[in-house]
Design a protein around this motif. Structure first.
Motif, short mmCIF file in Angstrom:
data_model
loop_
_atom_site.label_atom_id
_atom_site.label_comp_id
_atom_site.label_asym_id
_atom_site.label_seq_id
_atom_site.Cartn_x
_atom_site.Cartn_y
_atom_site.Cartn_z
N HIS A 189 0.85 -1.19 0.00
CA HIS A 189 0.00 0.00 0.00
C HIS A 189 0.89 1.24 0.00
N ARG A 190 0.53 2.23 -0.83
CA ARG A 190 1.18 3.54 -0.81
C ARG A 190 0.11 4.60 -0.65
N GLN A 191 0.25 5.39 0.40
CA GLN A 191 -0.72 6.45 0.68
C GLN A 191 -0.39 7.68 -0.16
N TYR A 192 -1.42 8.37 -0.64
CA TYR A 192 -1.26 9.61 -1.38
C TYR A 192 -1.42 10.80 -0.43
N PHE A 193 -0.56 11.80 -0.59
CA PHE A 193 -0.59 13.00 0.22
C PHE A 193 -0.57 14.23 -0.67
N THR A 194 -0.90 15.38 -0.08
CA THR A 194 -0.74 16.68 -0.72
C THR A 194 0.15 17.52 0.18
#
Length: 106
Positions: free
Chosen positions: A92-97
């Motif tokens: 799993h790779r989380q997306y961020f801003t």
């Protein structure tokens, strides 16, 4: 001066000229956009703490989007039951801003 702000269900400590990695804000956000968050739970100004019930009236955080999509580190989820032949591997790779806090308005 700092503030505790709720962004997409998570709480962050926001100070002026600091970076925040918040959960991905969506497709419509572009680099350089101004974003305001008004769910301010607490403000602190020179030792004077103002706690909201549940939010502080008139307080907001003004941010500028630096990078709309940043991928977090990969997390490996590995499940196993011994002597049963059961193994599952999932990543799993989380997306961020990435946003820059311009000012804290209290």
């Amino acid at each position: 001066m700092y503030a505790i702000v709720e962004i997409k269900g998570l709480q962050f400590k926001a100070e002026a000229d600091k970076y925040l990695y918040v959960n991905y804000l969506g497709e419509g956000i572009k680099e350089g956009d101004k974003v305001e968050f008004d769910r301010v739970l607490l403000t602190e100004n020179d030792g004077a703490v103002n706690v909201g019930a549940p939010t502080v009236e008139g307080a907001k955080i003004v941010c500028e989007v630096l990078t709309p999509l940043v991928k977090g580190d990969k997390v490996i989820v590995f499940k196993k039951k011994r002597r049963k032949g059961y193994r599952r591997k999932n990543g799993h790779r989380q997306y961020f801003t990435k946003v820059l806090v311009k000012e804290v308005v209290a």
